[in-house]
Scaffold this active site. Structure first.
Site, PDB file in Angstrom:
ATOM      1  N   LYS A 258       0.739  -1.208  -0.169  1.00  0.00           N
ATOM      2  CA  LYS A 258       0.169  -0.075  -0.069  1.00  0.00           C
ATOM      3  C   LYS A 258       0.899   1.072  -0.028  1.00  0.00           C
ATOM      4  CE  LYS A 258      -3.756  -2.030   2.413  1.00  0.00           C
ATOM      5  NZ  LYS A 258      -4.907  -2.065   1.427  1.00  0.00           N
ATOM      6  N   ARG A 331     -10.616 -11.095  -0.408  1.00  0.00           N
ATOM      7  CA  ARG A 331     -11.497 -12.212  -1.058  1.00  0.00           C
ATOM      8  C   ARG A 331     -10.975 -13.303  -1.061  1.00  0.00           C
ATOM      9  NH1 ARG A 331     -11.275  -8.072  -5.826  1.00  0.00           N
ATOM     10  NH2 ARG A 331     -10.899  -6.667  -4.187  1.00  0.00           N
TER      11      ARG A 331
END
Length: 477
Positions: A258, A331
């Site tokens: 990130k 996910r």
């Protein structure tokens, strides 16, 4: 917090909370409570206004509620604000006098709010505990109706939410996957649900490949937490609900590290925390349902062992997944959680909940969570439940046209579309791929509502979103 019903204030000495609905600044009739009279020129119940008065050695804190059509969330927030900000007005003995207009919902909101107002983000500060948290503290309830059952329920709701706030707000060097596994076992023993934890070796035996890939880069061993609840007196034909929560205790993004917002990534397990809190509350309330909940817990870190972009991994379902972005890790663990739940427990209803995508924030801001399901009955039930308690949801589509966003040339599916649009939808389509076409599955993307700024702290912190929503949805099935 303990409570006790009282009929009057004859032998009472302390602080009395007096909630008042709004009248008018021009009202000639003063607000009257016992022997205390307040002119409308100084206080008439305007929302978020307060008035302190003293009479016969008692302190009276009048609380403005605004109009009589006040919603559950606003009422809860008002009472949380009172408990958090008016501590100097509390004596050792505190009572609350409910307006005659209050029904069960209003009482539940008020009591839950008062207890939530005891929460402080200063877990590592030397602070004096809130007076409501004193083991000997007893809130006196002055009402013409016996609300004991509702008050007891409200306290249980708030306690579960307080647990969830702490789980999300505590730092990632404290809340590791191992910490969450220990928490689940402790609460399971305390409240009455079974807990089974699969460590790394057990997950390898079970071939939970997508889950294990995410946790490869961390020294903190991943924990696949399975919880099962049945009421003490089960009846025939119990409805069986499955829950899956994202338990990423910290998310660096992995190799696709990130570039912004990493400070807040201890909150990436807020979906899992909501499931933990819901399991505590469901068991505490002894709801007449069967619930199986799975929270795959892992830390997405960067090391020489981290999984890589362009890796192809095998999921629990047997399907292969091409890794386009290691920061689309939530996910992956949910995919194995859903597949494991369906194959081994086969619940009638399934809800997964996760801080999954920034895209959902781009769509809804911080006002509601994104709801995905093809089952209109479940969609309607979840949305109405959320509206009733202020944990709102709004639907987004799962149209077949979005399937191409997860199609891979080399594997059965890919974990990220690579497109700067419809990110929440493509993530939901990815999860749907692993539901084995379950007809009663819903996905809640709560990235925008689980963690953020509010009046109760100087920095971002958890909201507790999802605990009450999941529990009330299950209660009303």
């Amino acid at each position: 917090m303990k409570t006790k019903n009282i009929n009057d204030l004859k032998d009472f000495s302390g602080t009395v909370l007096v909630p008042v609905f709004e009248t008018s600044a021009k009202n000639l009739i003063p607000i009257q409570f016992g022997t205390v009279s307040i002119s409308s020129k100084v206080f008439y119940g305007k929302k978020d206004s307060y008035y302190l008065a003293e009479d016969n050695d008692n302190i009276y804190l009048f609380i403005g509620l605004g109009k009589k059509d006040i919603d559950y969330k606003s009422l809860k927030t008002i009472f949380r604000r009172v408990a958090a900000n008016q501590k100097e007005a509390f004596t050792k003995c505190v009572g609350v006098s409910f307006p005659t207009e209050f029904k069960e919902q209003e009482v539940e909101a008020a009591i839950s709010g008062l207890l939530l107002g005891t929460y402080s983000l200063g877990h590592y500060k030397k602070e004096v505990d809130h007076p409501f948290l004193d083991p000997e503290f007893e809130l006196k309830i002055l009402a013409t109706v016996d609300f004991s059952i509702t008050i007891n329920k409200a306290i249980k709701i708030a306690r579960a939410q307080l647990e969830t706030l702490s789980l999300v707000d505590l730092p990632p060097n404290k809340v590791t996957p191992g910490y969450l596994a220990k928490w689940a076992k402790d609460r399971g023993n305390r409240y009455g649900f079974k807990v089974n934890v699969l460590d790394r070796e057990a997950c390898e035996v079970e071939q939970l490949g997508a889950f294990l890939a995410v946790g490869k880069g961390s020294n903190n061993e991943p924990q696949f937490i399975i919880m099962n609840y049945e009421p003490n007196k089960p009846t025939e034909n119990l409805k069986h609900i499955g829950l899956v929560g994202k338990g990423i205790t910290f998310d660096t993004g992995g190799i696709n590290i990130k570039t912004a917002g990493m400070l807040d990534m201890k909150s990436d397990m807020a979906g899992g925390a909501a499931v933990f809190g819901a399991m505590q509350l469901i068991a505490d309330l002894q709801l007449p349902v069967k619930v199986t909940a799975i929270v795959p817990c892992a830390e997405n870190s960067v090391s020489s062992k981290s999984f890589l972009p362009s890796d192809v991994i095998k999921s629990y379902s047997g399907n292969s997944i091409e890794i386009i972005d290691t920061d689309a890790e939530g996910r992956l663990i949910l995919a194995d959680g859903l597949s494991y739940l369906i194959k081994n427990f086969d619940p009638e209803y399934i809800v997964d909940i996760a801080t999954l995508t920034g895209s959902s924030i781009g769509t809804f801001g911080h006002e509601c969570g994104a709801l995905f399901t093809d089952n209109e009955i479940i969609a309607d039930a979840l949305r109405k439940t959320g509206d009733s308690i202020g944990e709102r949801l709004w639907p987004l589509p799962l149209w077949e046209a979005y399937t191409e966003d997860i199609e891979s040339a080399i594997a059965d599916v890919k974990n990220y579309s690579g497109k700067p649009v419809a990110g929440a939808i493509s993530a939901a389509k990815f999860l749907q791929f692993f539901t084995n076409k379950h007809t009663a599955w819903a996905h809640l993307d709560i990235a925008g509502v689980a963690y953020g700024n509010d009046e109760f702290s100087k920095s971002k912190h958890a909201s507790g979103y999802g605990v009450h929503l999941l529990t009330k949805f299950i209660e009303n099935l």
